[in-house]
Structures are given as structure tokens and as C-alpha cells.
Design an enzyme around this catalytic site. Structure first.
Site, PDB file in Angstrom:
ATOM      1  N   TYR A 156      -6.342  -0.283  -6.844  1.00 38.39           N
ATOM      2  CA  TYR A 156      -5.267  -1.202  -6.448  1.00 38.39           C
ATOM      3  C   TYR A 156      -5.250  -1.479  -4.943  1.00 38.39           C
ATOM      4  O   TYR A 156      -5.487  -0.589  -4.130  1.00 38.39           O
ATOM      5  CB  TYR A 156      -3.903  -0.591  -6.790  1.00 38.39           C
ATOM      6  CG  TYR A 156      -3.398  -0.811  -8.196  1.00 38.39           C
ATOM      7  CD1 TYR A 156      -3.645  -1.985  -8.897  1.00 38.39           C
ATOM      8  CD2 TYR A 156      -2.617   0.163  -8.816  1.00 38.39           C
ATOM      9  CE1 TYR A 156      -3.149  -2.167 -10.177  1.00 38.39           C
ATOM     10  CE2 TYR A 156      -2.105  -0.015 -10.096  1.00 38.39           C
ATOM     11  CZ  TYR A 156      -2.381  -1.188 -10.772  1.00 38.39           C
ATOM     12  OH  TYR A 156      -1.877  -1.374 -12.045  1.00 38.39           O
ATOM     13  N   GLU A 157      -4.937  -2.750  -4.594  1.00 36.09           N
ATOM     14  CA  GLU A 157      -4.643  -3.160  -3.212  1.00 36.09           C
ATOM     15  C   GLU A 157      -5.710  -2.727  -2.205  1.00 36.09           C
ATOM     16  O   GLU A 157      -5.403  -2.268  -1.108  1.00 36.09           O
ATOM     17  CB  GLU A 157      -3.272  -2.612  -2.773  1.00 36.09           C
ATOM     18  CG  GLU A 157      -2.112  -3.031  -3.647  1.00 36.09           C
ATOM     19  CD  GLU A 157      -1.865  -4.532  -3.668  1.00 36.09           C
ATOM     20  OE1 GLU A 157      -2.500  -5.269  -2.885  1.00 36.09           O
ATOM     21  OE2 GLU A 157      -1.043  -4.976  -4.478  1.00 36.09           O
ATOM     22  N   GLY A 158      -6.962  -2.898  -2.575  1.00 37.05           N
ATOM     23  CA  GLY A 158      -8.063  -2.501  -1.704  1.00 37.05           C
ATOM     24  C   GLY A 158      -8.573  -1.138  -2.100  1.00 37.05           C
ATOM     25  O   GLY A 158      -7.872  -0.139  -1.995  1.00 37.05           O
ATOM     26  N   ARG A 176       0.824  -1.215   0.000  1.00 40.50           N
ATOM     27  CA  ARG A 176       0.000   0.000   0.000  1.00 40.50           C
ATOM     28  C   ARG A 176       0.858   1.264   0.000  1.00 40.50           C
ATOM     29  O   ARG A 176       0.457   2.284  -0.577  1.00 40.50           O
ATOM     30  CB  ARG A 176      -0.969  -0.053   1.178  1.00 40.50           C
ATOM     31  CG  ARG A 176      -2.069  -1.080   0.907  1.00 40.50           C
ATOM     32  CD  ARG A 176      -2.980  -1.379   2.051  1.00 40.50           C
ATOM     33  NE  ARG A 176      -4.030  -2.297   1.601  1.00 40.50           N
ATOM     34  CZ  ARG A 176      -4.826  -2.982   2.402  1.00 40.50           C
ATOM     35  NH1 ARG A 176      -4.707  -2.861   3.713  1.00 40.50           N
ATOM     36  NH2 ARG A 176      -5.744  -3.791   1.914  1.00 40.50           N
ATOM     37  N   GLN A 182     -10.340   0.856   2.061  1.00 42.92           N
ATOM     38  CA  GLN A 182      -9.372   1.576   2.891  1.00 42.92           C
ATOM     39  C   GLN A 182     -10.074   2.473   3.915  1.00 42.92           C
ATOM     40  O   GLN A 182      -9.631   2.608   5.060  1.00 42.92           O
ATOM     41  CB  GLN A 182      -8.458   2.436   2.015  1.00 42.92           C
ATOM     42  CG  GLN A 182      -7.641   1.670   1.001  1.00 42.92           C
ATOM     43  CD  GLN A 182      -6.715   0.654   1.636  1.00 42.92           C
ATOM     44  OE1 GLN A 182      -6.154   0.886   2.696  1.00 42.92           O
ATOM     45  NE2 GLN A 182      -6.562  -0.490   0.987  1.00 42.92           N
TER      46      GLN A 182
END
Length: 604
Positions: A443-445, A297, A450
């Protein structure tokens, strides 16, 4: 094409002066490094990026990665990225010496990767995913897995991926159905499909080491039953030759942006001959994967900040070269006989450029701060200090991933607007940056994920201790800023916003205390914007304090104009960005519920 993609002076100022890289170098782990050696490393990365990355960014957009005959075909610079990345330590940089790494501080690695991302955001991900998968093996795999796979990954000969997402599950990893069936040997039989696998296949790696989340047959339902496996594209046979491991490249997704960065659909075990090796203990796969997620992240925030930076440099150059219109005279009218002025002289263009600047530079500072917290928690000896920086990192990570991504997209949009009609044309790179950055809030959550993590978990963990620690850090900056007459008023404003933050959090937590968790989290995304904006005002006040001290002390590290530009940027942020939190607070205080699904459907 712009001539410049990064302000290296600002990067080094934030790295060395504001965030004090040399404080991290005191750790035993970094005894072989000093500021001078790391400066040489960063300069070498800049030279490499100038030659091998930046000149190819538009070409990679014009000629995207594509699927053909069971393979993904990518631009030849991917091969350069992997080969040189291995040779220069761009892949192995932060790994231990024992693993073949350079034991670089995360701060220095982040600075070097930021340069690469700004030069060409399509290329560093190939190395980045290899880093992430190798880290999982190093941290949780046995010696055999480490010896067999890690050296060739760190050298760039083999690529690596992390395979989480499945067609039916998306971000809901509890619904993963990829199977792992035990055998009489040390491996499992793997079967299933994974989608959106970044860097999942290409012609410039001899092999790919996929880190796959799968469910061992008979495992518990949900996330508690997920395990992690090494599943190479090619496995070693009895003669130590590489043979097919029944991993199939099904397709490559054609995308809005980052077209040179392939995104694959992989199939495992189509002929029931896909072997996977368990990493660590069974049913711990999701925990292992998420222990590595802080680094991932930070990388997303870094990449978004880098694109916003490159877009700012491109639009700034255009504004300095483009004559259009005339400045207003003292009478409030334009003189038609007066020559055209450059658009950088128009107040609204300057406003848009300043917004780009404060988002890009502020985001970079936030990313470097997270990297510093990462280094400190990994290298300090005092348990209290380790806990402090671990909690601070956990709290800011959702913002590190989200603010540069969301506000970076807005900043790039402003950059496109600076160019007017030309910004919408493919002859100019702003439209490409606009498309490239749009994936970063996903991306990535996603931003929604988040935001729920920030409000629902991070603020409340350890009974709010992380929030208390962050508040203490902000108060230190406020106290420092209050010593200077010309920035004291900004410190006072931030203090008022801290009080507002406490009221907003108290109002929202009241729903959680009553057990109304859906209502508690329903406005998590507006809260993310609210809290991030206030956090970024702290980031900018800290920069301004450092610049002010440098001016007073007569520092020759940078010019006085340079320092004054940072103070000016802080003032801009406090005038144009921080006041938005008043409206966001009004949204968050409002007890009317409009987004929770009820028996009546209003979306139709």
C-alpha cells in the site's frame, strides 16, 4: 474467534502518558477539546467497534466483495460504517469547523482509527479513502467544488477515492496516460483506466467522488505534466439532478486478504462523456496528491500496527487456554506423570508472544509519535519549531509506513506459529490476519519505494538537518535513561548504535558523492530495516523511561505490574531485535555489488 482485539489500557497509556496528548491540546485550534472529551470520543469509538466492526471480520472474509452486472456488491456493514462514520465524526473528525469537521487532533483521530482497524481492518478504509479525497478538495479545490462535494462526503452519504495507478504504469506515475481534454465549459473530458482503487464502488453510497490523476492534452511528459481532477461517478445536470458521468466499474480484484474491502478497476469516458473538474492549478496534481500522502502513510502504518495488535491478542488468548506438553524439571527431563502445562509457560512460545508484543506496541507508539509531529507542525506558531517538526515527520514517515507493515507481518506469522497446526486452519483467525496484513508493505508505495525515499531523499534533505534533529531527540532519551541504574546499560547500547549509524550512512553517502546513485540506493531496503530497528529501540527506551519515572513517582494511572511489563518489553527488544543491526551493518558496509543488472544475467 478471540474475545479481545485490543489492549485499550496500552493505547491510552501511549496516547496520554508517553506522547502527552495534552501538550497538543494547548493549540488554539483545539481549544474546544480536553482530555476528558477526547476520552469520551475514544470510548464511544471502542463501543461502536465492539458492536458493529469486530463481530463481522470473519464473516467479511468468508463472503468477499464481488463484481456483478457493472456493480460491486459488499457486506452490509459497509453501509453501517459509512452511515455511523458520518454521524459520529469518524470521517469529518480532523476537518475544520468551516468544512463541517470536529477539528480533532490527528493524535486523537489516529487512536480512534487504530481501534477500528484492530476490530475489523476491512471496514475503516471505506471511510479513510473518503477522508483522503475530501482533504484534497478542501485544501486545493475552489469554493464550488467544496460546496458541491465535501458535505455529502463527510456525512458518509457519498464515498471518495484517490485514483493514481494505471494498468501500464503501476507505481511509475510519470507514465500515467489518462487524458483530460479541455472543453468550452469549465470541465474537461476524461478518458482512461485506473486500477487497484480501494473502496471504488459499492451499493451503500449514493455517489462516488474520484480524485483522478490525468494528463491534460499537450501537457509536458513525466510527472510535471500531471493534473488532478474531481471526477464523480454521477454528476449534476442543469436541473441539479444526479446523472451518469460515464464512469464504469469494470471489475473487482479478488485478493489474498482484506476480502471485504473492495479493490476496483474503473473506466473513464468509454462513451466520451466523462466530465472532470480541475483541482487547483494545471500540472500540479502529483504535488497535491503527495502533500496528502503523509496522512495516508500514517494510516497504512496504523492499520498494520492494528492487525498485529489484534493478532497478538488472539494468539495470547490461545496460549493462555491451550494445555500441551510439560515443563522441564530441575533435572532437565519431563515428568510424564505431571499434568500438561499451558503453552504460555514454554519459553519459545513466550519468545514468540513477546516478539508480537514489542512489534505491535512499538509500532503503535511510532504511529502516535508521527501523528503528534503532524499536529505540532500544523498548530505551532514559532517558525523554527514548525520547521523542526516538519522535518522530523518527513524523516520518520517512510519508517512509519514500513516498519509496522514488514515487521507486523512477521509478528502475525509468529502468532500463527503459536497456534501450531490450528493456526493454519480457518477455524482460527490468525490465518486471516496473516493474509490481511500482507498487503500493507505494498500500500501507498512499496517497501522498496519507501526505502529509497528514506535513504535517497529524507536523510539528505536540508543537508542532513532532519537526521540531526532526530539524533538530538534520541540523545535526550539516552540522557534520561542514563539516570536509572537498571536501564542505563540499554541507553549505552543505543548510543553505540547511533555511532554505528553514522558510520553506515557515511559509507553509503560516499557512493552518492561519487555520482554512483544506483549503487548508493541498491541496498536501500536493508538500510530501512537497519535504521528502523534502531529507531524502534529509541521508541522502546522512551517508553521504558516513562514507565520507570511512573514507578518512582508512585503514579496510580496504571499498576506497577503494567509499568514493569513495558520495561520488560524494552529489554526484550534490545536483546532479540536490536542486535540484528550488526549483521545488517555488515551487509551495508560490504562493497561487493550483486544486485545491479549487468551485461551478464544471473537470474535465469
Amino acid at each position: 474467534m478471540a474475545d479481545k482485539y485490543i489492549d485499550i489500557e496500552t493505547l491510552k497509556y501511549l496516547l496520554y502518558d508517553v506522547h502527552q496528548l495534552e501538550e497538543v491540546l494547548d493549540a488554539d485550534r483545539f481549544v474546544d477539546h480536553d482530555k476528558e472529551s477526547l476520552e469520551l470520543f475514544i470510548d464511544a469509538v471502542k463501543d461502536f467497534s465492539d458492536r458493529e466492526l469486530f463481530p463481522f471480520i470473519k464473516e467479511m472474509d468468508d463472503h468477499p466483495a464481488y463484481y456483478k452486472d457493472g456493480e460491486i456488491i459488499v457486506h452490509e456493514q459497509v453501509g453501517v460504517m459509512m452511515k455511523k462514520g458520518g454521524e459520529m465524526g469518524l470521517i469529518s473528525g480532523t476537518f475544520d469547523y468551516d468544512a463541517g469537521g470536529l477539528q480533532l487532533p490527528m493524535m486523537a483521530y489516529t487512536a480512534s482509527a487504530f481501534i477500528q482497524d484492530a476490530a475489523n481492518n476491512h471496514l475503516p478504509g471505506y471511510a479513510g479513502l473518503t477522508i483522503g479525497s475530501a482533504e484534497l478538495i478542501v485544501h486545493f479545490g475552489n469554493k464550488e467544488l467544496n460546496d458541491k462535494y465535501v458535505p455529502k462526503m463527510l456525512s458518509g452519504e457519498w464515498g471518495g477515492t484517490m485514483c493514481l495507478t494505471e494498468p501500464q504504469a503501476g507505481s511509475s506515475l510519470s507514465d500515467v496516460v489518462t487524458k483530460a481534454i479541455p472543453t468550452d465549459s469549465e470541465y474537461y473530458k476524461i478518458s482512461g483506466q485506473k486500477i487497484f482503487i480501494s473502496g471504488g464502488d459499492h451499493q451503500y453510497a449514493d455517489n462516488f467522488v474520484h480524485l483522478v490523476l490525468a494528463r491534460i492534452e499537450g501537457a509536458p511528459a513525466g510527472t510535471k505534466g500531471i493534473s488532478l481532477f474531481v471526477v464523480p461517478k454521477k454528476r449534476f445536470d442543469d436541473k441539479d439532478d444526479l446523472v451518469s458521468n460515464d464512469v464504469t466499474t469494470v471489475a473487482d480484484f479478488q485478493k489474498l486478504g482484506q476480502k471485504g474491502y473492495c479493490t476496483t478497476h474503473l473506466g473513464f469516458g468509454d462513451t466520451n462523456d466523462c466530465h472532470g473538474w480541475l483541482v487547483g492549478e494545471a500540472h500540479q496534481g502529483l504535488k497535491y496528491m503527495f502533500m496528502m500522502m503523509n496522512g495516508a502513510r500514517i494510516a497504512v502504518g496504523r492499520g498494520a500496527a492494528a492487525i498485529a495488535t489484534a493478532a497478538y491478542q488472539a494468539s495470547l488468548q490461545y496460549a493462555k487456554e491451550r494445555p500441551q506438553g510439560r515443563k522441564l524439571t530441575s533435572t532437565g527431563k519431563k515428568n510424564p506423570e505431571q499434568g500438561q502445562t499451558l503453552i504460555i509457560n514454554h519459553p519459545d512460545v513466550r519468545r514468540m508472544l513477546m516478539q508480537q508484543k514489542v512489534v505491535a506496541e512499538g509500532s503503535l507508539s511510532l504511529v502516535l509519535l508521527a501523528s503528534k509531529y503532524f499536529d505540532l507542525k500544523e498548530t505551532l506558531q514559532d517558525k523554527v519549531e514548525i520547521e523542526k517538526y516538519s522535518l522530523l515527520l518527513e524523516l520518520i514517515i517512510p519508517m512509519v509506513k514500513t516498519y509496522p507493515s514488514e515487521m507486523g507481518a512477521e509478528a502475525v506469522s509468529n502468532g500463527l506459529q503459536v497456534l501450531g497446526g490450528y493456526g493454519f486452519c480457518t477455524d482460527f483467525i490468525l490465518q486471516q490476519y496473516y493474509r490481511d496484513i500482507r498487503i500493507f508493505p505494498i500500500y501507498e508505495g512499496t517497501t522498496g519505494i519507501q526505502s529509497q525515499d528514506l535513504l535517497g531523499r529524507k536523510l539528505l534533505m536540508e543537508n542532513g538537518k532532519a537526521l540531526q534533529l532526530l539524533t538530538e531527540e534520541v540523545m535526550k532519551t539516552i540522557q534520561d535513561a542514563s539516570k536509572y541504574d537498571d536501564i542505563r546499560s540499554y541507553a549505552n547500547r543505543l548510543g553505540e548504535k547511533l555511532q554505528l549509524t553514522q558510520k553506515v550512512i557515511g559509507s553509503l553517502v560516499a557512493y552518492a558523492k561519487k555520482g554512483d546513485f544506483e549503487r548508493f540506493l541498491s541496498d536501500a531496503t536493508p538500510f530501512m530495516e537497519f535504521f528502523s530497528t534502531i529507531t524502534m529501540s529509541w521508541i522502546w527506551l522512551e517508553i521504558a523511561v516513562n514507565a520507570k519515572k511512573s514507578i518512582i513517582s508512585g503514579s496510580k494511572n496504571h499498576s506497577e505490574d503494567f509499568y514493569e511489563s513495558k520495561i520488560h518489553a524494552m529489554r526484550f527488544y534490545f536483546k532479540y531485535e536490536l542486535p540484528k543491526t550488526t549483521g545488517l551493518a555488515e551487509i551495508l558496509f560490504d562493497n561487493e555489488v550483486l544486485t545491479i543488472a549487468t551485461e551478464k544475467e544471473f537470474l535465469g
